[in-house]
Scaffold this motif. Structure first.
Motif, PDB file in Angstrom:
ATOM      1  N   ILE A 117     -54.438  40.002   6.464  1.00  0.00           N
ATOM      2  CA  ILE A 117     -54.149  40.041   7.841  1.00  0.00           C
ATOM      3  C   ILE A 117     -53.553  39.012   8.367  1.00  0.00           C
ATOM      4  N   ILE A 118     -53.641  37.635   7.730  1.00  0.00           N
ATOM      5  CA  ILE A 118     -52.770  36.544   8.007  1.00  0.00           C
ATOM      6  C   ILE A 118     -51.218  36.671   7.836  1.00  0.00           C
ATOM      7  N   GLY A 119     -51.010  37.321   6.588  1.00  0.00           N
ATOM      8  CA  GLY A 119     -49.805  37.414   6.134  1.00  0.00           C
ATOM      9  C   GLY A 119     -49.114  38.104   7.088  1.00  0.00           C
ATOM     10  N   ILE A 120     -49.580  39.341   7.613  1.00  0.00           N
ATOM     11  CA  ILE A 120     -48.972  40.461   8.676  1.00  0.00           C
ATOM     12  C   ILE A 120     -48.771  39.320   9.982  1.00  0.00           C
ATOM     13  N   VAL A 121     -49.672  38.649  10.311  1.00  0.00           N
ATOM     14  CA  VAL A 121     -49.195  37.993  11.568  1.00  0.00           C
ATOM     15  C   VAL A 121     -48.134  36.638  11.465  1.00  0.00           C
ATOM     16  N   ILE A 122     -48.167  35.991  10.194  1.00  0.00           N
ATOM     17  CA  ILE A 122     -47.207  35.048  10.266  1.00  0.00           C
ATOM     18  C   ILE A 122     -45.896  35.319   9.524  1.00  0.00           C
ATOM     19  N   ALA A 123     -45.773  36.645   9.188  1.00  0.00           N
ATOM     20  CA  ALA A 123     -44.621  36.988   8.567  1.00  0.00           C
ATOM     21  C   ALA A 123     -43.370  36.593   9.400  1.00  0.00           C
ATOM     22  N   PRO A 124     -43.149  37.016  10.692  1.00  0.00           N
ATOM     23  CA  PRO A 124     -42.198  36.683  11.763  1.00  0.00           C
ATOM     24  C   PRO A 124     -41.812  35.239  11.494  1.00  0.00           C
ATOM     25  N   TYR A 125     -42.673  34.336  11.370  1.00  0.00           N
ATOM     26  CA  TYR A 125     -42.270  32.892  11.151  1.00  0.00           C
ATOM     27  C   TYR A 125     -41.746  32.810   9.855  1.00  0.00           C
ATOM     28  N   ILE A 126     -42.313  33.128   8.839  1.00  0.00           N
ATOM     29  CA  ILE A 126     -41.899  33.166   7.426  1.00  0.00           C
ATOM     30  C   ILE A 126     -40.308  33.423   7.526  1.00  0.00           C
ATOM     31  N   GLY A 127     -39.991  34.678   8.195  1.00  0.00           N
ATOM     32  CA  GLY A 127     -38.849  35.286   8.384  1.00  0.00           C
ATOM     33  C   GLY A 127     -37.659  34.287   8.836  1.00  0.00           C
ATOM     34  N   LYS A 128     -38.055  33.441   9.643  1.00  0.00           N
ATOM     35  CA  LYS A 128     -37.156  32.678  10.524  1.00  0.00           C
ATOM     36  C   LYS A 128     -36.563  31.562   9.374  1.00  0.00           C
ATOM     37  N   LEU A 129     -37.347  31.318   8.124  1.00  0.00           N
ATOM     38  CA  LEU A 129     -36.709  30.422   7.201  1.00  0.00           C
ATOM     39  C   LEU A 129     -35.612  31.012   6.453  1.00  0.00           C
ATOM     40  N   LEU A 130     -34.959  32.381   6.566  1.00  0.00           N
ATOM     41  CA  LEU A 130     -33.898  32.816   5.904  1.00  0.00           C
ATOM     42  C   LEU A 130     -32.738  31.765   5.997  1.00  0.00           C
ATOM     43  N   ARG A 131     -32.587  31.107   7.181  1.00  0.00           N
ATOM     44  CA  ARG A 131     -31.332  30.234   7.085  1.00  0.00           C
ATOM     45  C   ARG A 131     -31.407  29.172   6.181  1.00  0.00           C
ATOM     46  N   LEU A 132     -32.568  28.924   5.551  1.00  0.00           N
ATOM     47  CA  LEU A 132     -32.521  27.669   4.506  1.00  0.00           C
ATOM     48  C   LEU A 132     -32.292  28.451   3.029  1.00  0.00           C
ATOM     49  N   PHE A 133     -31.648  29.786   3.040  1.00  0.00           N
ATOM     50  CA  PHE A 133     -31.393  30.479   1.930  1.00  0.00           C
ATOM     51  C   PHE A 133     -29.834  30.941   1.747  1.00  0.00           C
ATOM     52  N   PRO A 134     -28.973  29.784   1.780  1.00  0.00           N
ATOM     53  CA  PRO A 134     -27.583  30.251   1.773  1.00  0.00           C
ATOM     54  C   PRO A 134     -27.531  30.373   0.074  1.00  0.00           C
ATOM     55  N   PRO A 135     -26.037  31.038  -0.143  1.00  0.00           N
ATOM     56  CA  PRO A 135     -25.822  31.563  -1.448  1.00  0.00           C
ATOM     57  C   PRO A 135     -26.416  30.492  -2.668  1.00  0.00           C
ATOM     58  N   VAL A 136     -26.137  29.471  -2.316  1.00  0.00           N
ATOM     59  CA  VAL A 136     -26.664  28.183  -3.402  1.00  0.00           C
ATOM     60  C   VAL A 136     -27.915  28.260  -3.725  1.00  0.00           C
ATOM     61  N   VAL A 137     -28.626  28.361  -2.922  1.00  0.00           N
ATOM     62  CA  VAL A 137     -30.109  28.481  -2.962  1.00  0.00           C
ATOM     63  C   VAL A 137     -30.647  30.032  -3.391  1.00  0.00           C
ATOM     64  N   THR A 138     -29.898  30.987  -2.768  1.00  0.00           N
ATOM     65  CA  THR A 138     -30.451  32.165  -3.087  1.00  0.00           C
ATOM     66  C   THR A 138     -29.925  32.705  -4.521  1.00  0.00           C
ATOM     67  N   GLY A 139     -28.737  32.130  -4.981  1.00  0.00           N
ATOM     68  CA  GLY A 139     -28.491  32.434  -6.348  1.00  0.00           C
ATOM     69  C   GLY A 139     -29.352  31.652  -7.463  1.00  0.00           C
ATOM     70  N   THR A 140     -29.561  30.461  -7.336  1.00  0.00           N
ATOM     71  CA  THR A 140     -30.229  29.554  -8.052  1.00  0.00           C
ATOM     72  C   THR A 140     -31.693  30.155  -8.043  1.00  0.00           C
ATOM     73  N   VAL A 141     -32.408  30.684  -6.974  1.00  0.00           N
ATOM     74  CA  VAL A 141     -33.777  31.165  -6.951  1.00  0.00           C
ATOM     75  C   VAL A 141     -33.820  32.425  -8.045  1.00  0.00           C
ATOM     76  N   ILE A 142     -32.812  33.244  -7.560  1.00  0.00           N
ATOM     77  CA  ILE A 142     -32.720  34.564  -8.477  1.00  0.00           C
ATOM     78  C   ILE A 142     -32.531  34.414  -9.789  1.00  0.00           C
ATOM     79  N   THR A 143     -31.750  33.363 -10.254  1.00  0.00           N
ATOM     80  CA  THR A 143     -31.399  33.099 -11.550  1.00  0.00           C
ATOM     81  C   THR A 143     -32.669  32.619 -12.458  1.00  0.00           C
ATOM     82  N   VAL A 144     -33.593  31.722 -11.369  1.00  0.00           N
ATOM     83  CA  VAL A 144     -34.765  31.324 -12.075  1.00  0.00           C
ATOM     84  C   VAL A 144     -35.827  32.341 -12.224  1.00  0.00           C
ATOM     85  N   ILE A 145     -35.657  33.238 -11.338  1.00  0.00           N
ATOM     86  CA  ILE A 145     -36.619  34.443 -11.386  1.00  0.00           C
ATOM     87  C   ILE A 145     -36.420  35.163 -12.854  1.00  0.00           C
ATOM     88  N   GLY A 146     -35.036  35.552 -12.710  1.00  0.00           N
ATOM     89  CA  GLY A 146     -34.837  36.292 -14.261  1.00  0.00           C
ATOM     90  C   GLY A 146     -35.123  35.618 -15.336  1.00  0.00           C
TER      91      GLY A 146
END
Length: 453
Positions: A117-146
């Protein structure tokens, strides 16, 4: 008047193809999907019947969460090819709650429901963090996931965690044969059969394992044909504040990991994830966790091996994962069929796992190839240090053992460590983009992906 072209993500394939491709998704995620109920059931010393019920409930809830994520309901659902499963991030905290003499299984469910329930409520606030994920961050994180998950595929190939015969040459040989089979089909076969190369590889490996006497159907005769998953099967949930706080922390960690997965699949299918889409996807993580607590199972997130499978097959239709979700629900309601699927040995999945997790890594590298590394030397530092931090739990699982036990959900997630490091270093070296710039960047990435595909 010409009809507007349908995006590959929304393309509806013939039923026979949907079922086959959906089954392929289910097979590659099945071992991971049932692993958490097995681990929790064993740690809490539940009876065989109770563990069997946990597995059925898990598959049923997996299917429901997958349908919501892929079809979309109101403000819920990424509407991309995603398969949902129980997050491994929650395993250690749930065992700690369940084995506490003052708490138990019902406290796990209570904490799971509230954290959802808390996750549903706070999801919009977490979504605003998308600007923290430019390609250099996104690419690095996805590489680490793999790279982080590559260990899972490697351990599958050797027989799976806890297997007393771990590393048996037969296991390694069959895994390698599955890998070769997948590569052979990918290179020389065209059309639909090329799209199910992983499924054909798994079926081939299972047949070889069966001929070698390495497939066991023990207990199949005693397994019932039909099993009804009832809410609150073990009793009404209990609500402990410390347990709730712990599972809410797990929910936050899951959100960060899911963000990386969502961005990865958006890049693979050529439909980049913007803030609105991200929020819809994160809401399903919360809703899936809420559903999990009600139906006697655990927190849910997107499964990375299925993201890798989308990259391997090139099949981008979300309706394939809708079919996979329906198959999961059916498996949850028909235990005997689920037992047969569960009989596929882990070493058979090993060769497929290496391909799929490798594809996730390759997607990260592809994104990093668009990053300016020649003129902006700081990007090299961001990538290098973030990957190094992400590899700590992989290289040494005891690295943080002397730190407080409560920090385990944070420190034992290489994906989270890499994400936090990359975001902070990028903010330090490159500053932060506005949300409008982030969305524009995502749209541009989508155009490039469409052209590439």
């Amino acid at each position: 008047m010409t009809q507007p072209a349908v995006h590959p993500v929304d393309a509806r394939l013939p039923l026979a193809k949907l079922f086959t491709l959906g089954l392929q998704h289910v097979l590659v995620m099945y071992a991971g999907a049932v692993a958490v109920p097995l681990i929790i059931g064993g740690a809490l010393k539940l009876s065989i019947d109770q563990v069997a019920f946990l597995i059925n409930a898990d598959l049923f809830a997996c299917g429901i969460a997958t349908l919501i994520q892929t079809i979309g309901v109101w403000k819920f659902g990424l509407r991309l090819p995603i398969m949902m499963g129980v997050t491994f991030t929650a395993v250690t905290p749930m065992i700690a709650i369940g084995t506490n003499p003052a708490l138990g299984l019902l406290d796990i469910y209570g904490a799971t429901i509230v954290s959802g329930i808390i996750g549903i409520v706070i999801a919009p606030y977490i979504g605003k963090l998308l600007r923290l994920f430019p390609p250099v961050v996104t690419g690095t994180v996805i590489t680490v996931i793999g790279v982080s998950l590559m260990g899972v595929g490697i351990n599958w190939a050797a027989g799976g965690f806890g297997n007393p015969d771990y590393g048996n040459p037969v296991y390694l040989g069959v895994s390698f044969a599955v890998l070769v089979c997948i590569l052979y089909i990918t290179k020389y076969v065209r059309g639909f059969f090329a799209n199910i190369a992983v499924l054909l590889g798994i079926l081939f490996g299972t047949l070889v394992a069966l001929l070698l006497g390495k497939v066991s159907f023990a207990g199949l005769a005693e397994t019932p044909w039909i099993g009804i998953v009832m809410p609150f099967h073990f009793g009404m949930p209990k609500f402990d504040l410390i347990a709730i706080a712990t599972m809410t922390l797990v929910m936050l960690v899951t959100f960060i990991e899911s963000t990386g997965m969502f961005l990865a699949v958006g890049d693979i299918v050529g439909r980049p994830v913007d803030q609105k889409t991200l929020v819809r996807g994160l809401r399903v993580d919360g809703l899936g966790t809420l559903i999990g607590g009600i139906f006697n199972t655990f927190p849910y997130t997107s499964f990375s091996q299925n993201v890798g499978l989308v990259g391997v097959t090139g099949v981008k239709s979300r309706w394939v994962c809708v079919a996979g979700g329906m198959i999961l629900i059916a498996l949850g309601m028909f235990p005997k069929v689920a037992h047969v699927v569960a009989s596929v040995p882990q070493f058979v999945l090993g060769g497929a796992g290496i391909v799929m997790f490798g594809m996730v890594t390759a997607t990260g590298i592809k994104i990093l190839s668009t990053v300016d590394l020649a003129k902006n030397k700081y990007n090299l530092y961001i990538i290098a240090i973030s990957i190094g931090m992400g590899m700590i739990p992989v290289a040494s699982d005891k690295f943080f053992n002397k730190l407080p036990h409560a920090l385990e959900p944070l420190l034992h997630s290489g994906i989270l460590l890499a994400s936090i490091t990359a975001v902070l270093l990028n903010a330090h070296f490159n500053g932060l983009r506005s949300q409008a710039e982030a969305n524009a960047l995502a749209q541009e990435a989508g155009k490039q992906a469409d052209t590439a595909h």
